[in-house]
Every structure is written in structure tokens, then in C-alpha cells.
Enzyme design. Structure first.
Site, short mmCIF file in Angstrom:
data_model
loop_
_atom_site.label_atom_id
_atom_site.label_comp_id
_atom_site.label_asym_id
_atom_site.label_seq_id
_atom_site.Cartn_x
_atom_site.Cartn_y
_atom_site.Cartn_z
N LYS A 59 -39.63 -37.84 42.83
CA LYS A 59 -39.99 -36.50 42.83
C LYS A 59 -40.62 -35.91 44.20
CE LYS A 59 -39.05 -35.55 38.56
NZ LYS A 59 -37.50 -34.87 38.31
N TYR B 2 -41.75 -42.97 40.11
CA TYR B 2 -41.38 -41.46 39.75
C TYR B 2 -41.95 -40.42 40.56
CZ TYR B 2 -41.24 -37.20 36.38
OH TYR B 2 -41.04 -36.11 35.78
N1 LIG Z 1 -41.58 -32.13 30.72
C1 LIG Z 1 -42.17 -31.85 31.79
O1 LIG Z 1 -43.19 -31.37 31.60
C2 LIG Z 1 -42.06 -32.29 32.99
C3 LIG Z 1 -42.82 -32.39 33.98
C4 LIG Z 1 -42.40 -32.58 35.30
C5 LIG Z 1 -41.13 -32.88 35.42
N2 LIG Z 1 -40.25 -32.92 34.38
C6 LIG Z 1 -38.75 -33.07 34.64
O2 LIG Z 1 -37.99 -32.36 34.02
C7 LIG Z 1 -36.71 -32.93 33.74
C8 LIG Z 1 -36.21 -33.04 32.60
O3 LIG Z 1 -37.23 -33.67 31.65
P1 LIG Z 1 -37.71 -33.38 30.05
O4 LIG Z 1 -38.82 -33.39 29.94
O5 LIG Z 1 -36.46 -32.41 29.71
O6 LIG Z 1 -37.10 -34.85 29.40
P2 LIG Z 1 -36.14 -35.43 28.43
O7 LIG Z 1 -36.32 -37.01 28.31
O8 LIG Z 1 -36.50 -34.68 26.98
O9 LIG Z 1 -34.59 -35.19 28.84
C9 LIG Z 1 -34.05 -35.71 29.96
C10 LIG Z 1 -32.51 -35.71 29.86
O10 LIG Z 1 -32.06 -36.38 30.82
C11 LIG Z 1 -31.07 -37.15 30.42
N3 LIG Z 1 -30.77 -38.33 31.47
C12 LIG Z 1 -31.57 -39.30 31.72
N4 LIG Z 1 -31.04 -40.05 32.67
C13 LIG Z 1 -29.93 -39.67 32.76
C14 LIG Z 1 -28.91 -40.01 33.72
N5 LIG Z 1 -28.90 -40.78 34.64
N6 LIG Z 1 -27.72 -39.32 33.64
C15 LIG Z 1 -27.59 -38.06 32.94
N7 LIG Z 1 -28.50 -37.85 32.16
C16 LIG Z 1 -29.58 -38.48 32.01
C17 LIG Z 1 -31.61 -37.82 28.96
O11 LIG Z 1 -30.59 -38.40 28.36
C18 LIG Z 1 -32.16 -36.69 28.64
O12 LIG Z 1 -31.26 -35.81 27.73
C19 LIG Z 1 -36.69 -34.34 34.49
O13 LIG Z 1 -36.52 -34.43 35.76
C20 LIG Z 1 -38.35 -34.42 34.47
O14 LIG Z 1 -38.73 -35.74 35.31
C21 LIG Z 1 -40.57 -32.78 33.14
#
Ligand SMILES: NC(=O)c1ccc[n+]([C@@H]2O[C@H](COP(=O)([O-])OP(=O)(O)OC[C@H]3O[C@@H](n4cnc5c(N)ncnc54)[C@H](O)[C@@H]3O)[C@@H](O)[C@H]2O)c1
Length: 245
Positions: free
Chosen positions: A158, A154
């Protein structure tokens, strides 16, 4: 939250929009007048979250499938007539220390975050270039800047996204296109999956002592997509309650 953005006439594509941050981003753009294409590989959740709206088109797409991504972009442009804003948000984790990490865990995470963002960006740019205007916003992470135990895949993905963002920003700066990233910290399924004890410990490290709502991530994305942010490109905006200070 009162809506102050105006994206009437714009078409916005958000990946990973079936839940979490992506859903929050798509909802803000919709409320701000945009036509919104919501993409996710989880077709059932996508249909449940987006049951039907004249300004929303849902596409069940796995962003790591570059042919499917190219096809989806063509379909979005056929539906809406343009593609102005792309938010590369879809993401997964497959956590384990590096000496136990399988090839599949490594590849899957890089294919979704880096491969998906590459495929989507490549497909979207020709439409933005011909319009002379575009906004690409990638979703990176604190881990991509600082590393995190159990997340070599990851962190590499990232971190790679940050270098990708800056490179594409340089390549497209002359075409009216900006390319930026946010680094979020929001209470979503991805985060709460760690369990209540670890979540409490993680919350204690946030200067603001809370995780954000997805809507707070959406507000930052909307700003970067706005007309007013037209002179900002190649930046990573932390929207993280101060953890990256
Ligand atoms: N939540 C946080 O605090 C946080 C922190 C840093 C980065 N992020 C990043 O934010 C983004 C969203 O994360 P989140 O927290 O909402 O996670 P989440 O798991 O709630 O949502 C992620 C969504 O992406 C979809 N997804 C996964 N793989 C996929 C693919 N190959 N094709 C299409 N859709 C796909 C999933 O089905 C899901 O609906 C991600 O890139 C994550 O790495 C989140």
C-alpha cells in the site's frame, strides 16, 4: 443516497468488484449512468453479485496475471468503445509478523496490490491518452502510510501504491489524465474477518466511532473521477472517519 454524479457516456472499470468497496464503487458508477466493467478473481461471487445488466460486463480476472489484465482491458474497450475511468481496488491480506512471513505471503500480497495496479494502469493509459481524458483511482490504506503490526507485506504494497500513484500522476498530467488514491475505512469482509472483539477495539480508535459503508467510499471515488476534480492529481484522499488526523 441521492445520485448527483453524471457519468453517462463514460466507461468505468473496477477491480475487486464482486463484493465490498469495489462492489459499492461499481454500483455508484452504474447508477450515475456509466457503462461498468466489473473484474474479480472470484468468478462465482462475481456472477452472483452481477447477474446481468446491459450496462455491466463482468470479467473473471486475477489482477496479478498481467497478461489476463491486458486481455481484459482489450475486451472492455471492444465492448464499450472506450475506457475512461479505472479503479484499482482488488486486494487481499496475508497477515503475520515479518519473521514468520513466507515468501508466498509476501509475494502474493505485493503481486495483487502493486502488480495488479501496475498491470492495469499500463494497459489502460494508451486508451486514455488517445482520448485525451482519463481518471485512475487507486485504493491504498492507512497501513500504507503508518504501518501496522502483522502487515509488513500489505504495508509495503500500500505504501508502494502511494509512490506509484504520484509517479504515474506526474507521467500522465500532460495528457488529461489524473491519478489519485483513496485511503478507506469501511465495514467489509476484509475488516470483519478480525472478529467482533478486535473490531470493537478498532472502532473505538475511529474519531467518528464507526466504520463506513462501501457507498461512502464510492462517493469519494466518483468525485475524483468527475469532471470537477480535473485539477486534482497525485493525492491520497483519506475517507476514514478521521483516523489519519
Ligand atoms: N475495508 C477497509 O476498511 C479497507 C481499508 C484500507 C484499504 N482497503 C482496501 O480496499 C480494497 C477493497 O477491500 P474490501 O474491504 O472491499 O475487501 P473485500 O475482501 O471485501 O473485497 C476485495 C475483493 O477483491 C477481490 N480480489 C482479491 N484478489 C484479487 C485478484 N488477485 N484479482 C481480482 N480480484 C481480487 C476479492 O475476490 C474481493 O471480491 C482493498 O484494496 C483493500 O486493501 C480496505
Amino acid at each position: 443516497m441521492p445520485i448527483t454524479f453524471d457519468f453517462a457516456g463514460r466507461t468505468v472499470l473496477v477491480t475487486g468488484a464482486a463484493q465490498g468497496i469495489g462492489e459499492g464503487i461499481a454500483r455508484l458508477f452504474l447508477a450515475s449512468g456509466a457503462k461498468v466493467a466489473v473484474l474479480d478473481r472470484d468468478a462465482d461471487r462475481l456472477a452472483a453479485t452481477w447477474p446481468g445488466h446491459e450496462s455491466v460486463h463482468a470479467f473473471a480476472v486475477d489482477v496479478s496475471d498481467s497478461a489476463a489484465v491486458a486481455h481484459a482491458v482489450d475486451d472492455v474497450v471492444a465492448w464499450a468503445g472506450s475506457l475512461d475511468v479505472v479503479v484499482n481496488n482488488a486486494g487481499i491480506t496475508r497477515d503475520t509478523v515479518v519473521w514468520k512471513m513466507t515468501d508466498e505471503q509476501w509475494r502474493e500480497v505485493l503481486d495483487v496490490h502493486l502488480g495488479g495496479t501496475f498491470a492495469m494502469t499500463r494497459a489502460a493509459i494508451p486508451h486514455m491518452r488517445s482520448a485525451g481524458w482519463g481518471r485512475i483511482i487507486n485504493v491504498t490504506s492507512y497501513t500504507g502510510m503508518h504501518g501496522n503490526i502483522g502487515q509488513a507485506n500489505y504495508a509495503a504494497a500500500k505504501g508502494g501504491l502511494i509512490a506509484f500513484t504520484k509517479t504515474v500522476a506526474k507521467e500522465t498530467a500532460g495528457f488529461g489524465i489524473t491519478v489519485n488514491a483513496i485511503s478507506p475505512n469501511a465495514a467489509t469482509a476484509m475488516v470483519t474477518a478480525v472478529g467482533p472483539e478486535l473490531l470493537a477495539a478498532m472502532t473505538a480508535t475511529v474519531p467518528m466511532r464507526r466504520f463506513a459503508e462501501p457507498a461512502e467510499m464510492a462517493a469519494a471515488v466518483a468525485f475524483l473521477a468527475s469532471e470537477e476534480a480535473g485539477y486534482i492529481t497525485g493525492v491520497v484522499l483519506p475517507v476514514d472517519g478521521g483516523i489519519s488526523m
